[in-house]
Design an enzyme around this catalytic site. Structure first.
Site, PDB file in Angstrom:
ATOM      1  N   GLY A 111      38.622  33.880  39.604  1.00 27.80           N
ATOM      2  CA  GLY A 111      39.430  32.681  39.146  1.00 27.80           C
ATOM      3  C   GLY A 111      38.675  31.797  40.220  1.00 27.80           C
ATOM      4  O   GLY A 111      37.976  30.812  40.271  1.00 27.80           O
ATOM      5  N   GLU A 114      35.990  30.236  38.025  1.00 33.28           N
ATOM      6  CA  GLU A 114      36.793  29.190  37.920  1.00 33.28           C
ATOM      7  C   GLU A 114      37.586  28.431  38.253  1.00 33.28           C
ATOM      8  O   GLU A 114      37.284  27.315  37.737  1.00 33.28           O
ATOM      9  CB  GLU A 114      38.727  29.699  36.593  1.00 33.28           C
ATOM     10  CG  GLU A 114      37.752  31.063  36.121  1.00 33.28           C
ATOM     11  CD  GLU A 114      39.223  31.894  35.337  1.00 33.28           C
ATOM     12  OE1 GLU A 114      39.677  32.687  36.018  1.00 33.28           O
ATOM     13  OE2 GLU A 114      39.192  32.502  34.037  1.00 33.28           O
ATOM     14  N   GLU A 134      36.045  40.277  34.911  1.00 33.55           N
ATOM     15  CA  GLU A 134      36.886  40.373  34.807  1.00 33.55           C
ATOM     16  C   GLU A 134      37.054  41.688  33.436  1.00 33.55           C
ATOM     17  O   GLU A 134      38.039  42.474  33.679  1.00 33.55           O
ATOM     18  CB  GLU A 134      38.247  39.526  33.587  1.00 33.55           C
ATOM     19  CG  GLU A 134      38.544  38.193  34.837  1.00 33.55           C
ATOM     20  CD  GLU A 134      37.572  36.912  34.519  1.00 33.55           C
ATOM     21  OE1 GLU A 134      35.949  36.864  34.528  1.00 33.55           O
ATOM     22  OE2 GLU A 134      38.000  36.153  35.290  1.00 33.55           O
TER      23      GLU A 134
HETATM   24  N1  COA Z   1      41.603  40.465  44.841  1.00 32.89           N
HETATM   25  C1  COA Z   1      42.389  40.698  45.771  1.00 32.89           C
HETATM   26  N2  COA Z   1      41.514  41.346  46.551  1.00 32.89           N
HETATM   27  C2  COA Z   1      40.687  41.312  47.035  1.00 32.89           C
HETATM   28  C3  COA Z   1      39.587  40.536  45.928  1.00 32.89           C
HETATM   29  C4  COA Z   1      40.271  39.959  44.706  1.00 32.89           C
HETATM   30  N3  COA Z   1      39.948  39.051  43.669  1.00 32.89           N
HETATM   31  N4  COA Z   1      38.207  40.540  45.910  1.00 32.89           N
HETATM   32  C5  COA Z   1      38.296  41.225  47.182  1.00 32.89           C
HETATM   33  N5  COA Z   1      39.854  41.333  47.406  1.00 32.89           N
HETATM   34  C6  COA Z   1      39.856  42.137  49.327  1.00 32.89           C
HETATM   35  C7  COA Z   1      39.980  44.240  48.877  1.00 32.89           C
HETATM   36  O1  COA Z   1      40.991  44.478  48.785  1.00 32.89           O
HETATM   37  C8  COA Z   1      39.184  44.043  50.581  1.00 32.89           C
HETATM   38  O2  COA Z   1      40.591  44.377  50.793  1.00 32.89           O
HETATM   39  P1  COA Z   1      41.225  45.702  52.147  1.00 32.89           P
HETATM   40  O3  COA Z   1      40.236  45.035  52.877  1.00 32.89           O
HETATM   41  O4  COA Z   1      42.367  45.455  51.863  1.00 32.89           O
HETATM   42  O5  COA Z   1      40.321  46.832  50.993  1.00 32.89           O
HETATM   43  C9  COA Z   1      38.457  43.048  50.563  1.00 32.89           C
HETATM   44  O6  COA Z   1      39.380  41.603  49.966  1.00 32.89           O
HETATM   45  C10 COA Z   1      37.616  43.149  51.118  1.00 32.89           C
HETATM   46  O7  COA Z   1      36.776  43.376  49.828  1.00 32.89           O
HETATM   47  P2  COA Z   1      36.043  44.628  49.729  1.00 32.89           P
HETATM   48  O8  COA Z   1      35.630  44.794  48.293  1.00 32.89           O
HETATM   49  O9  COA Z   1      35.715  45.409  50.671  1.00 32.89           O
HETATM   50  O10 COA Z   1      34.688  43.658  50.176  1.00 32.89           O
HETATM   51  P3  COA Z   1      33.145  43.871  49.619  1.00 32.89           P
HETATM   52  O11 COA Z   1      31.777  43.049  50.347  1.00 32.89           O
HETATM   53  O12 COA Z   1      32.887  45.649  49.708  1.00 32.89           O
HETATM   54  O13 COA Z   1      32.956  43.740  48.158  1.00 32.89           O
HETATM   55  C11 COA Z   1      33.323  42.357  45.803  1.00 32.89           C
HETATM   56  C12 COA Z   1      33.005  42.141  48.146  1.00 32.89           C
HETATM   57  C13 COA Z   1      33.761  40.099  46.086  1.00 32.89           C
HETATM   58  C14 COA Z   1      31.825  42.709  45.281  1.00 32.89           C
HETATM   59  C15 COA Z   1      34.517  42.838  46.172  1.00 32.89           C
HETATM   60  O14 COA Z   1      36.053  42.786  46.903  1.00 32.89           O
HETATM   61  C16 COA Z   1      34.985  42.640  44.789  1.00 32.89           C
HETATM   62  O15 COA Z   1      34.454  42.536  42.958  1.00 32.89           O
HETATM   63  N6  COA Z   1      36.149  41.677  44.592  1.00 32.89           N
HETATM   64  C17 COA Z   1      36.811  41.438  43.265  1.00 32.89           C
HETATM   65  C18 COA Z   1      36.253  40.601  41.697  1.00 32.89           C
HETATM   66  C19 COA Z   1      36.842  40.178  41.300  1.00 32.89           C
HETATM   67  O16 COA Z   1      36.851  41.185  40.502  1.00 32.89           O
HETATM   68  N7  COA Z   1      37.538  39.500  41.238  1.00 32.89           N
HETATM   69  C20 COA Z   1      37.838  38.829  39.506  1.00 32.89           C
HETATM   70  C21 COA Z   1      39.749  39.107  39.848  1.00 32.89           C
HETATM   71  S1  COA Z   1      40.193  38.263  37.889  1.00 32.89           S
END
Ligand code: COA
Length: 254
Positions: A111, A114, A134
């Site tokens: 998102g 997007e 996704e």
């Molecule tokens: N929705 C909800 N929570 C999210 C999130 C999302 N899309 N992206 C990150 N967070 C949260 C994590 O759960 C974590 O929460 P916590 O500390 O309570 O556990 C916090 O944000 C930090 O993220 P973290 O994953 O620990 O950081 P990182 O540096 O290891 O990784 C990313 C960063 C962006 C690579 C990883 O967070 C990620 O892959 N996020 C999801 C991306 C995604 O798939 N987005 C599409 C959704 S449709």
């Protein structure tokens, strides 16, 4: 409405929206979407605003996607409604008559990518990373990405990003044409404002009509929402999103 996660300020004709939920990397939950919607309405009703910048709080994320915890248990019908809701907010951004700039200051995933695509122009910091991850969660992009990404970078590159879910660096995003400029993180706010002033000085009548010529097809967005909902008829979204929240690899076996 209280604006806990979305800040709006006006600076001499430039509106600046900052998504601010840093503990979750500015992920878009329902509250953030509602606040974003209300901020957009305020911009639309501000006659002095000549350009809008959208950015994220902090130096790590623009927006790391829709909130995965909120999506995990959606029914197919709820998923269609969720997709339509996000699409509506992003279309409201796109339909603003003034030029819009996404100043991407870190992760722009799902998102978040997007949201950047709903803006007219994207500029980014060198540490930015873009992606539509996704498929690794058992879903498809549902906030307009399947429609706007191919329009922005072409079908072949969009297929690569959407089907692999791989993240691309700011440099790669620039080479693909996804971002117009890449600048050091500390220069991003000033460069975004400079560009906003440049665009805001053009004929706002001509800019508004030029923008309309670039809008995507509404029916394509409706199809995206239906397909997004259909993903939830399988167990894949539940598995993909639980796996993310439990920090383990997803297994799509059934
Ligand atoms: N929705 C909800 N929570 C999210 C999130 C999302 N899309 N992206 C990150 N967070 C949260 C994590 O759960 C974590 O929460 P916590 O500390 O309570 O556990 C916090 O944000 C930090 O993220 P973290 O994953 O620990 O950081 P990182 O540096 O290891 O990784 C990313 C960063 C962006 C690579 C990883 O967070 C990620 O892959 N996020 C999801 C991306 C995604 O798939 N987005 C599409 C959704 S449709």
């Amino acid at each position: 409405m209280s604006q806990d996660f979305v800040k709006l300020k006006f600076d001499d004709g430039i509106a600046i929206i900052t998504i601010s939920r840093p503990a979750s990397l500015n992920a878009l939950n329902s509250s953030v979407l509602a606040e974003l919607d209300s901020a957009i309405a305020e911009v639309r009703e501000s006659p002095a605003a000549r350009a809008l910048i959208i950015t994220g709080e902090g130096s790590k994320a623009f927006v790391a996607g829709a909130d995965i915890g909120e999506m995990a248990d959606l029914t197919p019908d709820e998923a269609v409604a969720f997709s339509r809701r996000g699409q509506a907010v992003f279309s409201a951004i796109e339909h603003l008559p003034i030029p819009t700039i996404a100043a991407v200051n870190g992760y722009a995933l799902g998102g978040g990518c997007e949201l950047a695509l709903a803006c007219d122009i994207r500029i980014s910091s060198e540490n930015a990373r873009f992606g539509q991850p996704e498929v690794g969660l058992g879903i498809i992009p549902g906030f307009g990405g399947t429609v706007r990404l191919p329009l922005a970078i072409g079908r072949s590159r969009a297929a690569y990003m959407i089907l692999t879910g791989k993240l691309v660096s700011a440099k790669e995003a620039h080479e693909m044409g996804l971002v117009a400029e890449v600048v050091p993180l500390e220069s991003l706010p000033s460069r975004a404002e400079e560009l906003a002033r440049e665009l805001g000085a053009k004929s706002y009548v001509a800019v508004a009509y030029a923008k309309r010529m670039l809008f995507p097809d509404d029916e394509a967005l409706a199809r995206e929402a239906r397909r997004f909902g259909q993903c939830f008829e399988s167990g894949h979204p539940k598995e993909g999103m639980s796996a993310f929240l439990e920090r383990r690899p997803a297994k799509f076996s059934d």
